[in-house]
Motif scaffolding. Structure first.
Motif, PDB file in Angstrom:
ATOM      1  N   LYS A   1       6.538 -11.106  -1.017  1.00 42.84           N
ATOM      2  CA  LYS A   1       7.521 -10.609  -1.995  1.00 42.84           C
ATOM      3  C   LYS A   1       7.971  -9.185  -1.636  1.00 42.84           C
ATOM      4  CE  LYS A   1       4.639 -11.249  -5.525  1.00 42.84           C
ATOM      5  NZ  LYS A   1       3.467 -11.835  -4.815  1.00 42.84           N
ATOM      6  N   GLY A   2       6.988  -8.301  -1.449  1.00 44.48           N
ATOM      7  CA  GLY A   2       7.312  -6.903  -1.164  1.00 44.48           C
ATOM      8  C   GLY A   2       8.074  -6.750   0.144  1.00 44.48           C
ATOM      9  N   THR A   3       7.624  -7.464   1.160  1.00 43.86           N
ATOM     10  CA  THR A   3       8.250  -7.394   2.490  1.00 43.86           C
ATOM     11  C   THR A   3       9.715  -7.813   2.412  1.00 43.86           C
ATOM     12  OG1 THR A   3       6.113  -7.983   3.448  1.00 43.86           O
ATOM     13  CG2 THR A   3       8.055  -8.300   4.848  1.00 43.86           C
TER      14      THR A   3
ATOM     15  N   ILE B   1      13.035  -7.619  -9.591  1.00 43.67           N
ATOM     16  CA  ILE B   1      11.744  -7.420 -10.259  1.00 43.67           C
ATOM     17  C   ILE B   1      10.733  -8.323  -9.563  1.00 43.67           C
ATOM     18  CG2 ILE B   1      10.469  -7.594 -12.416  1.00 43.67           C
ATOM     19  CD1 ILE B   1      12.827  -6.600 -13.883  1.00 43.67           C
ATOM     20  N   ASP B   2       9.799  -7.686  -8.841  1.00 44.88           N
ATOM     21  CA  ASP B   2       8.861  -8.381  -7.948  1.00 44.88           C
ATOM     22  C   ASP B   2       7.493  -8.536  -8.626  1.00 44.88           C
ATOM     23  OD1 ASP B   2       6.658  -8.432  -6.148  1.00 44.88           O
ATOM     24  OD2 ASP B   2       7.453  -6.900  -4.829  1.00 44.88           O
ATOM     25  N   GLY B   3       7.042  -9.792  -8.736  1.00 42.82           N
ATOM     26  CA  GLY B   3       5.701 -10.049  -9.266  1.00 42.82           C
ATOM     27  C   GLY B   3       5.610 -10.100 -10.780  1.00 42.82           C
TER      28      GLY B   3
ATOM     29  N   GLY C   1      -5.850  -0.832   1.771  1.00 46.75           N
ATOM     30  CA  GLY C   1      -6.835  -0.222   0.878  1.00 46.75           C
ATOM     31  C   GLY C   1      -6.699  -0.656  -0.574  1.00 46.75           C
ATOM     32  N   ARG C   2      -6.033  -1.796  -0.818  1.00 48.72           N
ATOM     33  CA  ARG C   2      -5.911  -2.248  -2.209  1.00 48.72           C
ATOM     34  C   ARG C   2      -7.237  -2.806  -2.700  1.00 48.72           C
ATOM     35  NH1 ARG C   2      -0.365  -5.462  -3.385  1.00 48.72           N
ATOM     36  NH2 ARG C   2      -1.817  -6.680  -4.631  1.00 48.72           N
ATOM     37  N   GLU C   3      -7.596  -2.400  -3.930  1.00 54.37           N
ATOM     38  CA  GLU C   3      -8.902  -2.795  -4.470  1.00 54.37           C
ATOM     39  C   GLU C   3      -9.024  -4.295  -4.719  1.00 54.37           C
ATOM     40  OE1 GLU C   3     -11.507  -0.383  -7.192  1.00 54.37           O
ATOM     41  OE2 GLU C   3      -9.530   0.437  -7.667  1.00 54.37           O
TER      42      GLU C   3
HETATM   43 MG    MG Z   1       3.585  -6.953  -3.357  1.00 51.71          MG
END
Ligand code: MG
Ligand code: UP5
Length: 219
Positions: A46-48, A115-117, A159-161
């Protein structure tokens, strides 16, 4: 004949206005916006792809997840609650996410937003519609296998938790149980544009471009 054509033109104009109206909404400050929801499983891209759409089609990208992560960093009173929910792969209460999205849309001069996610469950969807009056222009759905999404997330290294195998499995479960029904809802409204997101980034974007170009041509 001329009179008939004039009347027909006027009628078509009214229909087009009504359709446009239906796919738009107003923010509390009266600003009118156009919204496309970008949905898909964790790691589906999605972000990409949103970054590519921004470059080519003049939208502003709002990732609900990024807004929530920024809220944690800002030290807001909701920060700890949001952090715990994300660690567990759970969905943050609608009012928190909607407020952040609304604020971001109001503060930005653009009137076209990806609007992503979000919305991630039926409650998110209904609450957003009720609070903002915004109906999405369409919903871009990135369809990808869990195997591929898992591989992508585990090699992301940002580094996402929530990028550990235990949380990833929880995120997949929440996606299937809560988020897929939202996509089914929009399918019933013929708003879903489904993309095969398992292909290389460039090929996925070619399919995305075709969707946005056909919208551009209509406007
Ligand atoms: Mg994302
Ligand atoms: N990549 C991308 N496309 C590729 C391709 N075609 N081929 C090969 N590799 C590809 O991509 C992921 C990785 O894959 C990257 O390394 C990329 O280079 C590569 P990305 O574009 O980041 O995928 P994306 O779908 O954005 O993945 P993300 O992990 O961000 O999706 P999630 O939906 O899981 O994350 P989000 O940030 O939206 O939400 C996180 C958490 O926040 C949720 O679990 C939830 O707890 C909370 N949340 C809410 O509670 N409410 C909300 O409204 C939103 C979030």
């Amino acid at each position: 004949m001329k009179k008939f054509l004039r009347l027909l033109g006027k009628f078509m104009g009214t229909v087009i206005d009504a359709v446009k109206q239906e796919a738009n909404g107003c923010l509390p400050n009266g600003k009118k916006v156009q919204v496309v929801f970008v949905l898909g499983g964790p790691g589906s891209g999605k972000g990409t792809q949103c970054a590519n759409i921004v470059e080519h089609f003049g939208f502003t990208h709002l990732s609900a997840g990024d807004l929530l992560r920024a809220e944690i960093k800002s030290g807001s009173q909701n920060g700890e609650m949001i952090q715990n929910m994300i660690k567990e792969g759970k969905i943050v209460p609608s009012e928190v996410t909607i407020k952040l999205l609304q604020q971001a849309m109001q503060e930005n001069a653009n009137d076209k937003f990806l609007i992503d996610g979000f919305p991630r469950n039926e409650e998110n969807r209904a609450a957003f519609e009720k609070v903002t009056g915004i109906i999405p222009e369409f919903v871009l759905f990135f369809d990808c296998s869990e195997e591929e999404m898992e591989r992508r997330i585990l090699s992301r290294n940002q580094g996402r938790e929530d990028d550990n195998i235990e949380t990833i499995r929880k995120r997949f479960k929440v996606f299937v149980e809560s988020s897929l029904p939202v996509i089914e809802y929009y399918e019933s409204k013929e708003k879903v544009r489904k993309i095969d997101a398992g292909k290389p980034i460039g090929e996925v974007f070619e399919a995305v471009k075709a969707v946005f170009s056909s919208i551009d041509a209509k406007v």
